[in-house]
Structures are given as structure tokens and as C-alpha cells.
Scaffold this motif. Structure first.
Motif, PDB file in Angstrom:
ATOM      1  N   HIS A 181       7.786   4.018 -59.125  1.00 21.58           N
ATOM      2  CA  HIS A 181       6.388   4.242 -58.745  1.00 21.58           C
ATOM      3  C   HIS A 181       5.447   4.214 -59.949  1.00 21.58           C
ATOM      4  O   HIS A 181       4.245   4.384 -59.786  1.00 21.58           O
ATOM      5  CB  HIS A 181       6.239   5.589 -58.030  1.00 21.58           C
ATOM      6  CG  HIS A 181       6.988   5.663 -56.730  1.00 21.58           C
ATOM      7  ND1 HIS A 181       7.279   6.856 -56.105  1.00 21.58           N
ATOM      8  CD2 HIS A 181       7.516   4.684 -55.950  1.00 21.58           C
ATOM      9  CE1 HIS A 181       7.949   6.616 -54.989  1.00 21.58           C
ATOM     10  NE2 HIS A 181       8.104   5.301 -54.867  1.00 21.58           N
ATOM     11  N   ARG A 182       6.000   4.016 -61.127  1.00 24.87           N
ATOM     12  CA  ARG A 182       5.181   4.074 -62.337  1.00 24.87           C
ATOM     13  C   ARG A 182       4.371   2.795 -62.531  1.00 24.87           C
ATOM     14  O   ARG A 182       4.866   1.693 -62.274  1.00 24.87           O
ATOM     15  CB  ARG A 182       6.060   4.275 -63.584  1.00 24.87           C
ATOM     16  CG  ARG A 182       6.568   5.689 -63.777  1.00 24.87           C
ATOM     17  CD  ARG A 182       7.369   5.771 -65.063  1.00 24.87           C
ATOM     18  NE  ARG A 182       7.915   7.088 -65.283  1.00 24.87           N
ATOM     19  CZ  ARG A 182       7.325   8.045 -65.972  1.00 24.87           C
ATOM     20  NH1 ARG A 182       6.130   7.814 -66.513  1.00 24.87           N
ATOM     21  NH2 ARG A 182       7.897   9.223 -66.135  1.00 24.87           N
ATOM     22  N   GLU A 183       3.155   2.966 -62.990  1.00 31.00           N
ATOM     23  CA  GLU A 183       2.327   1.852 -63.435  1.00 31.00           C
ATOM     24  C   GLU A 183       2.404   1.836 -64.961  1.00 31.00           C
ATOM     25  O   GLU A 183       2.314   2.881 -65.595  1.00 31.00           O
ATOM     26  CB  GLU A 183       0.885   2.073 -62.980  1.00 31.00           C
ATOM     27  CG  GLU A 183      -0.008   0.874 -63.150  1.00 31.00           C
ATOM     28  CD  GLU A 183       0.217  -0.185 -62.089  1.00 31.00           C
ATOM     29  OE1 GLU A 183      -0.110  -1.353 -62.345  1.00 31.00           O
ATOM     30  OE2 GLU A 183       0.713   0.156 -61.004  1.00 31.00           O
ATOM     31  N   ARG A 202       1.342   7.077 -65.147  1.00 29.21           N
ATOM     32  CA  ARG A 202       0.422   6.625 -64.108  1.00 29.21           C
ATOM     33  C   ARG A 202       1.237   6.262 -62.874  1.00 29.21           C
ATOM     34  O   ARG A 202       2.356   5.770 -62.988  1.00 29.21           O
ATOM     35  CB  ARG A 202      -0.373   5.398 -64.576  1.00 29.21           C
ATOM     36  CG  ARG A 202      -1.221   5.651 -65.818  1.00 29.21           C
ATOM     37  CD  ARG A 202      -1.719   4.353 -66.432  1.00 29.21           C
ATOM     38  NE  ARG A 202      -2.616   3.641 -65.529  1.00 29.21           N
ATOM     39  CZ  ARG A 202      -2.621   2.327 -65.363  1.00 29.21           C
ATOM     40  NH1 ARG A 202      -1.756   1.564 -66.019  1.00 29.21           N
ATOM     41  NH2 ARG A 202      -3.475   1.758 -64.540  1.00 29.21           N
ATOM     42  N   ARG A 237       1.453   4.069 -59.352  1.00 29.73           N
ATOM     43  CA  ARG A 237       0.915   2.871 -58.731  1.00 29.73           C
ATOM     44  C   ARG A 237       0.069   3.239 -57.503  1.00 29.73           C
ATOM     45  O   ARG A 237       0.489   4.006 -56.641  1.00 29.73           O
ATOM     46  CB  ARG A 237       2.062   1.942 -58.319  1.00 29.73           C
ATOM     47  CG  ARG A 237       1.603   0.586 -57.812  1.00 29.73           C
ATOM     48  CD  ARG A 237       2.776  -0.331 -57.526  1.00 29.73           C
ATOM     49  NE  ARG A 237       3.511  -0.650 -58.744  1.00 29.73           N
ATOM     50  CZ  ARG A 237       4.724  -0.200 -59.014  1.00 29.73           C
ATOM     51  NH1 ARG A 237       5.345   0.588 -58.151  1.00 29.73           N
ATOM     52  NH2 ARG A 237       5.326  -0.541 -60.134  1.00 29.73           N
ATOM     53  N   GLY A 238      -1.162   2.707 -57.475  1.00 27.94           N
ATOM     54  CA  GLY A 238      -2.047   2.949 -56.349  1.00 27.94           C
ATOM     55  C   GLY A 238      -2.916   4.180 -56.476  1.00 27.94           C
ATOM     56  O   GLY A 238      -3.743   4.448 -55.598  1.00 27.94           O
TER      57      GLY A 238
END
Length: 471
Positions: free
Chosen positions: A135-137, A303, A305-306
Motif C-alpha cells: 500500500h506504500r507510495e 505515504r 497510495r490514494g
């Protein structure tokens, strides 16, 4: 928040009177069936006037009907016969939300600024979880600190974990407070969570003074754990700070900088608790799980995502005797993405902040600097300055052998360059905030000392645009 993690319905607690043993910050309860690890507990004991004194704890271990409880306020003045323990049936939780902004609390999250408790309809578990890698950006965009040595040469990126390595006697706490006071995210919603651990009262007052303006503007959460506070509280402080930061970032869309100072004090507290629990010591008597424990804190940044917000972590740690192989800096280096190193030699030359640019590194700098993020010339200019500084240090070593008079004119320029870099770029006032354009213009000013043929890492168009008018 008067009591972090206090259950909303106390009548659901199961009260036990079978306190079998008190040992340091720990107490052992018998007959504690159905109790789980990390469960929050309330400890009550009558004082000399018959009034209940309330303390708080966490369950560390469970073995059949025995539960080991870590008391946050310590077990002084408690007796096995008069002490009652109530288990809440859930892990320690704290209120989260914007109500924390502008508040000054102790290491347990209790206000020390004279204001009311921090209240919120939403609570979150203090233990938290590292971000799921899927899920990481990737970290991107800079956090500008107003410190030239960091912004120009080791740029801090949103979502990064970038520690400050120091030794006792250097102004690492002053630097951390200055960064917390003046850092920005380029006009986007920004907050700072400053978690201080094991400070003297004088240092705590200094931090409060430096951060007073940011606190008054509602952009700061300050948690202060002093050296005379319970050791157990020191283990809790960074977890509360990160829990508050995660909600501000991922629920309320703010870019949050979390400053953790000093992680060496935290690790020493962890070692003390581990010793009280009778655990097998590891390297230098630190618990064998020190690496995973530090990772459980550092990896909560990033961060998602989204979601618009980010959590950036700036841990500060002192290296005992300047030993970078000491377990705390050594393991921190494996987990984090670079380091800012403070040098006793630079400090001896009365330069503040005493950053050693060649020993410092931001592995994510290319993700947060350059065209569209800071300035087109930033990355090339930083690379050129670091390469030139490495050459200048080689020249300085040569000068010690053959004497400065025997150096060539170009080598003399390199010595002048090193002096200019330290005085014009690295050195600045403790209350000075430098804009990025000012910082990069200073970089060009320092580079202008060198002959143009030596600036091989800079594109000709940049040299023509920034240097030709200076010569």
C-alpha cells in the motif's frame, strides 16, 4: 487526555486482588485468566488516607493464570496486599485527531500546558502497525527544513526516515528543535509531532521555548518525557507520537514530521525494562529484539497510495563515545534511508550546525529534489559540491605532509573552497531560516571559488547561467 487508553466503560473491567510480587516497574498478578498481551490495566492502591491512587500499566507476559504488568508510573509505595489490578480487555489506546495540535503533554500524553485533557470521539491503538509495503507510495517531494546543509546536500523527502547521528556535547537537540520550528511542506497542510525522551528539565524548557511559536499556531504536538519521569513512559512516548501522527496524516491529509529525540535514551529504557523482565541480554546488554523493536517504530512512516498525507520520521540519536558501530546507530542505519552526521571536529571550529556533508547521506534525495520539486540545478550542484569537498580533504591531507606553500594554485583553490563551504553554506545562525533559493545561490557562490575546468559535474548551460556573472 487525562488517562491515555482508559476504557470508556470501566464496569467492563475484571478486578484482581492477587498481586503476588512487585519487582521494579513490574507486578505479577495471579488468577488472571482471560488476560492477553498488550492489554491495558488500571492499578489501584489506597494511600495513607484511604484514598485510591490510580496508576496505569500494560500486560507484558501471560503464563496460565499469571500476568506480568508493566506499571507506567512505577511500583514505588505499592504493597502486594492493598493493590488491585483491573484489566480492560483491550490494548492501550489514545484519542486521536486535530485536538492534539497546539498541545504540550508529558510522555504519557497527559497535558502539562494547563489545558484540558485531549478528547476525541476516535481512539487508536498505541502499538500501531508498520505500513503494508503493497500500500506504500514511494516517497516524493521535499520537506524543506530551512537548514542549508540538509536542504542542499541531504534533502529530506516526505515519507522518509532520516536519522541525525551525533555524540554527547554536540547541539543535536538544538538542531532537531530548529528543524521542528521552521520545516515546511511547500505550502501544503503541515504539522510537527516532537517526542522528547529522557531530557533534562533545562533541555525540555529550551525545546518548549524554541517551539512556542509553532505550538501557538496550532501546527505542533509536543510530548516531553524528562529524565526523572518513569522509564516505562519513555518506551511509550514514541508510540503515542506516531499514533497521533498517523491519524493527522492518513485521516486528515496533513504532511507530518515526527522528531524523535533521543532514540538512544529510548533504547536504554528498553534495555532497563528488558533487564527487569529477566530476559536474556543480547549485544551490549540490549534485548535481542532491539532491531525489530526499532523497525516497528521507524517503519510506521511513509505515504499510503490514494491518501494525500505523509509521515516523515527524523530520529535523533547519540553515539556513545562516537562509536557508529554501537547497536543503536548500527541497527538504525540498517532500517533508515541515510543519515545526517554531526562532527565534533566541525563543532570545534565553532560552526553550527556541525554537519559533516561527506559522512551524511539521503538515499531518497533524487526522489524529492530536482526539476519540478526543488530547482533544476539542485542535484547536479549538490553532486559537484560533495565531489569537490572530497578532493579538498585529500588536498588538506597532502598539505599536512608537504606544507601549504608546496601546493599548486588549483589545490589552494580547493582549500579555499572547503573553508567557504563550511562558513557560507553549512554554517548559519540557530534562529536563521534559509529559503531554498538562498541556499542554492550560496552553493553557486561557494562553487565559484574553483576554476571552471574543475566543475566537470555541472552542465555548461548551468555554469553559464549561474557563474559567468560572478567571475
Amino acid at each position: 487526555m487525562s488517562t491515555p487508553g482508559r476504557p470508556a466503560a470501566l464496569d467492563l473491567e475484571v478486578v484482581h486482588r492477587g498481586v503476588q510480587e512487585l519487582h521494579g516497574p513490574l507486578l505479577v498478578v495471579t488468577g488472571a485468566t482471560g488476560v492477553g498481551w498488550d492489554e491495558f490495566a488500571t492499578v489501584r492502591a489506597a494511600d495513607d488516607d484511604g484514598v485510591d491512587e490510580v496508576r496505569h500499566g500494560l500486560v507484558l507476559e501471560v503464563d496460565r493464570d499469571l500476568a506480568v504488568v508493566q506499571v507506567l508510573e512505577g511500583t514505588d509505595r505499592l504493597g502486594t496486599g492493598s493493590t488491585r489490578v483491573a484489566f480492560s480487555g483491550r490494548p492501550l489506546r489514545v484519542p486521536v485527531g486535530p485536538a492534539w495540535l497546539g498541545r504540550v503533554c508529558n510522555g504519557r500524553g497527559e497535558p502539562v500546558d494547563g489545558g484540558p485533557p485531549v478528547l476525541s470521539a476516535t481512539t487508536a491503538a498505541v502499538a500501531g502497525l508498520p505500513l503494508n509495503p503493497t500500500h506504500r507510495e514511494p516517497p516524493a517531494e521535499p520537506i524543506l527544513t530551512g537548514i542549508s546543509a540538509i536542504d542542499a546536500l541531504t534533502t529530506l523527502v516526505r515519507g522518509q526516515k532520516l536519522p541525525i547521528f551525533s555524540v554527547a556535547g554536540l547541539p543535536h537537540l538544538e538542531l532537531a528543535a530548529q528543524v521542528a520550528a521552521q520545516a515546511t511542506a511547500g505550502g501544503e497542510p503541515f504539522s510537527v509531532v516532537f517526542a522528547a525522551m529522557g531530557l533534562t528539565h533545562a533541555d525540555a524548557e529550551m525545546v518548549r521555548s524554541v517551539l512556542e511559536e509553532r505550538s501557538a499556531s496550532g501546527e505542533l504536538v509536543l510530548l516531553l518525557n524528562t529524565a526523572d519521569d518513569p522509564v516505562i513512559e519513555r518506551v511509550l512516548t514514541p508510540r503515542i507520537a506516531l499514533t497521533v501522527a498517523e491519524d493527522l496524516a492518513f485521516t486528515h491529509g496533513r504532511h507530518v514530521l515526527v522528531v524523535l529525540a533521543d532514540m538512544t535514551s529510548y533504547a536504554e529504557a528498553l534495555r532497563e525494562v528488558s533487564s527487569a523482565r529477566g530476559e536474556m541480554p543480547g549485544r551490549r546488554a540490549y534485548p535481542g529484539y532491539l532491531y525489530s523493536d526499532l523497525a516497528s517504530l521507524y517503519e510506521r512512516c511513509g505515504r499510503i497510495r490514494g491518501r494525500p498525507g505523509s509521515v516523515t520520521v527524523l530520529p535523533v540519536l547519540t553515539m556513545p563515545a562516537g562509536d557508529i558501530t554501537h547497536p543503536v546507530p548500527d541497527l538504525t542505519g540498517y532500517i533508515t534511508e541515510g543519515q545526517v552526521v554531526l562532527s565534533p571536529e566541525v563543532h570545534a571550529r565553532e560552526v553550527y550546525p556541525p554537519v559533516d556533508p561527506l559522512a551524511s547521506l539521503s538515499r531518497l534525495m533524487r526522489s524529492g529534489a530536482g526539476p519540478g520539486r526543488t530547482r533544476e540545478d539542485h542535484l547536479d550542484l549538490a553532486a559537484q559540491l560533495l565531489a569537490a569537498l572530497a578532493r579538498a580533504r585529500q588536498v588538506a591531507e597532502l598539505a599536512e605532509i608537504v606544507g601549504a606553500a608546496a601546493l599548486s594554485a588549483t589545490d589552494q583553490r580547493y582549500l579555499d573552497f572547503a573553508t567557504g563551504l563550511e562558513q557560507r553554506l553549512v554554517g548559519q545562525e540557530r534562529t536563521e531560516t534559509r529559503l531554498l533559493d538562498d541556499t542554492l545561490d550560496r552553493c553557486w557562490e561557494v562553487a565559484s571559488v574553483l576554476p571552471r575546468r574543475e566543475l566537470s559535474m555541472l552542465p555548461s548551460r548551468l555554469v553559464e547561467a549561474h557563474l559567468d556573472g560572478r567571475r
